[in-house]
Design an enzyme around this catalytic site. Structure first.
Site, PDB file in Angstrom:
ATOM      1  N   THR A  43       0.784  -1.195  -0.147  1.00  0.00           N
ATOM      2  CA  THR A  43       0.034  -0.067   0.007  1.00  0.00           C
ATOM      3  C   THR A  43       0.860   1.348  -0.011  1.00  0.00           C
ATOM      4  O   THR A  43       1.935   1.222   0.630  1.00  0.00           O
ATOM      5  CB  THR A  43      -0.731   0.054   1.081  1.00  0.00           C
ATOM      6  OG1 THR A  43      -1.816   1.097   1.164  1.00  0.00           O
ATOM      7  CG2 THR A  43      -0.280  -0.047   2.412  1.00  0.00           C
ATOM      8  N   PRO A  77      -0.566   5.902   3.770  1.00  0.00           N
ATOM      9  CA  PRO A  77       0.240   6.023   4.907  1.00  0.00           C
ATOM     10  C   PRO A  77      -0.688   5.748   5.971  1.00  0.00           C
ATOM     11  O   PRO A  77      -0.381   5.269   7.125  1.00  0.00           O
ATOM     12  CB  PRO A  77       0.611   7.560   4.929  1.00  0.00           C
ATOM     13  CG  PRO A  77       0.163   8.150   3.887  1.00  0.00           C
ATOM     14  CD  PRO A  77      -0.444   7.186   2.886  1.00  0.00           C
ATOM     15  N   HIS A  78      -1.908   6.085   5.814  1.00  0.00           N
ATOM     16  CA  HIS A  78      -2.963   5.466   6.761  1.00  0.00           C
ATOM     17  C   HIS A  78      -2.981   4.236   7.094  1.00  0.00           C
ATOM     18  O   HIS A  78      -3.153   3.988   8.241  1.00  0.00           O
ATOM     19  CB  HIS A  78      -4.415   6.373   6.539  1.00  0.00           C
ATOM     20  CG  HIS A  78      -5.548   6.113   7.474  1.00  0.00           C
ATOM     21  ND1 HIS A  78      -5.419   6.841   8.603  1.00  0.00           N
ATOM     22  CD2 HIS A  78      -6.328   5.201   7.424  1.00  0.00           C
ATOM     23  CE1 HIS A  78      -6.596   6.361   9.226  1.00  0.00           C
ATOM     24  NE2 HIS A  78      -7.258   5.531   8.552  1.00  0.00           N
ATOM     25  N   LYS A  79      -3.107   3.430   5.957  1.00  0.00           N
ATOM     26  CA  LYS A  79      -3.140   2.106   6.075  1.00  0.00           C
ATOM     27  C   LYS A  79      -2.009   1.450   6.869  1.00  0.00           C
ATOM     28  O   LYS A  79      -2.104   0.306   7.568  1.00  0.00           O
ATOM     29  CB  LYS A  79      -3.225   1.441   4.872  1.00  0.00           C
ATOM     30  CG  LYS A  79      -4.733   1.523   4.072  1.00  0.00           C
ATOM     31  CD  LYS A  79      -4.917   0.527   2.848  1.00  0.00           C
ATOM     32  CE  LYS A  79      -6.153   0.471   2.329  1.00  0.00           C
ATOM     33  NZ  LYS A  79      -6.244  -0.145   0.855  1.00  0.00           N
ATOM     34  N   ASP A 123      -6.590  -6.218  -0.215  1.00  0.00           N
ATOM     35  CA  ASP A 123      -7.409  -5.934  -1.511  1.00  0.00           C
ATOM     36  C   ASP A 123      -8.793  -5.866  -0.577  1.00  0.00           C
ATOM     37  O   ASP A 123      -9.033  -6.727   0.123  1.00  0.00           O
ATOM     38  CB  ASP A 123      -7.550  -6.616  -2.340  1.00  0.00           C
ATOM     39  CG  ASP A 123      -7.969  -6.074  -3.736  1.00  0.00           C
ATOM     40  OD1 ASP A 123      -8.004  -4.746  -3.850  1.00  0.00           O
ATOM     41  OD2 ASP A 123      -8.764  -6.633  -4.767  1.00  0.00           O
ATOM     42  N   THR A 124      -9.887  -4.981  -0.693  1.00  0.00           N
ATOM     43  CA  THR A 124     -11.145  -4.869  -0.133  1.00  0.00           C
ATOM     44  C   THR A 124     -12.252  -4.605  -1.066  1.00  0.00           C
ATOM     45  O   THR A 124     -12.184  -4.097  -2.040  1.00  0.00           O
ATOM     46  CB  THR A 124     -11.066  -3.819   0.997  1.00  0.00           C
ATOM     47  OG1 THR A 124     -10.074  -3.772   1.884  1.00  0.00           O
ATOM     48  CG2 THR A 124     -12.493  -3.489   1.492  1.00  0.00           C
ATOM     49  N   PHE A 145     -14.309   6.841   4.848  1.00  0.00           N
ATOM     50  CA  PHE A 145     -14.137   7.074   3.335  1.00  0.00           C
ATOM     51  C   PHE A 145     -15.001   6.185   2.679  1.00  0.00           C
ATOM     52  O   PHE A 145     -15.618   5.150   3.584  1.00  0.00           O
ATOM     53  CB  PHE A 145     -12.535   6.916   3.048  1.00  0.00           C
ATOM     54  CG  PHE A 145     -12.185   5.627   3.262  1.00  0.00           C
ATOM     55  CD1 PHE A 145     -11.595   5.010   4.482  1.00  0.00           C
ATOM     56  CD2 PHE A 145     -11.925   4.808   1.984  1.00  0.00           C
ATOM     57  CE1 PHE A 145     -11.398   3.696   4.699  1.00  0.00           C
ATOM     58  CE2 PHE A 145     -11.510   3.460   2.314  1.00  0.00           C
ATOM     59  CZ  PHE A 145     -11.219   2.881   3.637  1.00  0.00           C
ATOM     60  N   TYR A 147     -17.548   3.777   1.097  1.00  0.00           N
ATOM     61  CA  TYR A 147     -18.706   3.493   1.456  1.00  0.00           C
ATOM     62  C   TYR A 147     -19.402   3.850   2.806  1.00  0.00           C
ATOM     63  O   TYR A 147     -20.425   3.426   3.099  1.00  0.00           O
ATOM     64  CB  TYR A 147     -19.186   2.163   0.927  1.00  0.00           C
ATOM     65  CG  TYR A 147     -18.766   1.777  -0.531  1.00  0.00           C
ATOM     66  CD1 TYR A 147     -19.889   2.284  -1.587  1.00  0.00           C
ATOM     67  CD2 TYR A 147     -17.538   1.498  -1.075  1.00  0.00           C
ATOM     68  CE1 TYR A 147     -19.639   1.983  -2.840  1.00  0.00           C
ATOM     69  CE2 TYR A 147     -17.336   1.304  -2.508  1.00  0.00           C
ATOM     70  CZ  TYR A 147     -18.540   1.519  -3.462  1.00  0.00           C
ATOM     71  OH  TYR A 147     -18.147   1.366  -4.688  1.00  0.00           O
ATOM     72  N   ASP A 148     -18.478   4.322   3.617  1.00  0.00           N
ATOM     73  CA  ASP A 148     -18.766   4.224   4.931  1.00  0.00           C
ATOM     74  C   ASP A 148     -20.166   5.055   5.390  1.00  0.00           C
ATOM     75  O   ASP A 148     -20.938   4.534   6.212  1.00  0.00           O
ATOM     76  CB  ASP A 148     -17.678   4.916   5.925  1.00  0.00           C
ATOM     77  CG  ASP A 148     -16.405   3.968   6.297  1.00  0.00           C
ATOM     78  OD1 ASP A 148     -16.568   3.052   5.754  1.00  0.00           O
ATOM     79  OD2 ASP A 148     -15.431   4.564   6.476  1.00  0.00           O
TER      80      ASP A 148
END
Ligand code: IMP
Length: 195
Positions: A8, A11-13, A68-69, A151, A153-154
């Site tokens: 990835t 940086p957040h992940k 992967d999501t 972020f 579909y939240d």
């Protein structure tokens, strides 16, 4: 200490991953800037996560971690699924994707709006078979967006048992405690702890 390269570039992940893996004898490093971009050409989350992790092993010679999501909606036969990032088109914004999802579900009643977020994390190694872990979150798609957090579909995803709140109405820690990605990361920590 084992060093893993992260696929990835977000940086957040990467921070989220470090927080869950803290205490383990592992070090996570960012992908080299010159590592080739991998096109997600597989039709499953597992396939795409493996593709990305293996490409990084090839490029760096080190073990690598990729995720992967996708969001799988029952009434849409599992769409947008593996295409969640580009549901409304190649350069679609989060908002475009949410609008398309709500339009596709127009008139679908509450009981048929069940959905599942699924995150797959693949760990690939230079000299041994890869590991795959999966984390899921069950819920349903609302009829209109609610909340400002998160972020993707939240704002339209209401987890089961969350008192009617969407993921975008939760604090980051509350979301991480139940989320697909949080669950996948906790499964990853168990796998890496055994090595
Ligand atoms: P990725 O594989 O993490 O890049 O996720 C693919 C797409 O799924 C993203 O572009 C988002 O639209 C969506 N997505 C992934 N994780 C989440 C989440 O936690 N909440 C809402 N949408 C998400």
């Amino acid at each position: 200490m084992t060093t893993f390269v992260l696929a990835t570039a977000n940086p957040h992940k990467a921070d989220e991953m470090r927080a869950v893996l803290v205490g383990l004898d592992v070090q996570l490093i960012e992908r080299p800037v010159d590592a080739p971009e991998v096109e997600e050409t597989e039709d499953t989350l597992e396939g795409n996560a493996l593709l990305k992790a293996r490409a990084l092993v090839e490029a760096t010679g080190r073990p690598a971690i990729a995720d992967d999501t996708g969001l799988f909606v029952e009434a849409l036969d599992g769409r947008p699924g593996v295409f969640s990032a580009r549901y409304a088109g190649e350069n679609a914004s989060y908002r475009d994707n949410v609008e398309k999802l709500l339009a596709e579900l127009e008139g679908v009643d509450e009981r048929r709006r069940r959905a599942q977020f699924r995150t797959v994390i693949a760990v690939a190694y230079p000299q041994r078979d890869p590991e795959i872990v999966v984390g899921t979150l069950d819920g349903s798609i609302t009829t209109a967006p609610r909340g400002e957090g998160g972020f993707g579909y939240d704002p339209v995803f209401e987890p089961n048992g969350a008192g009617g709140r969407t993921l975008a109405q939760m604090l980051p820690d509350q979301k991480n405690a139940i989320s697909h990605r949080g669950n996948a990361l906790r499964a990853l920590a168990l796998v890496l702890a055994k090595q």
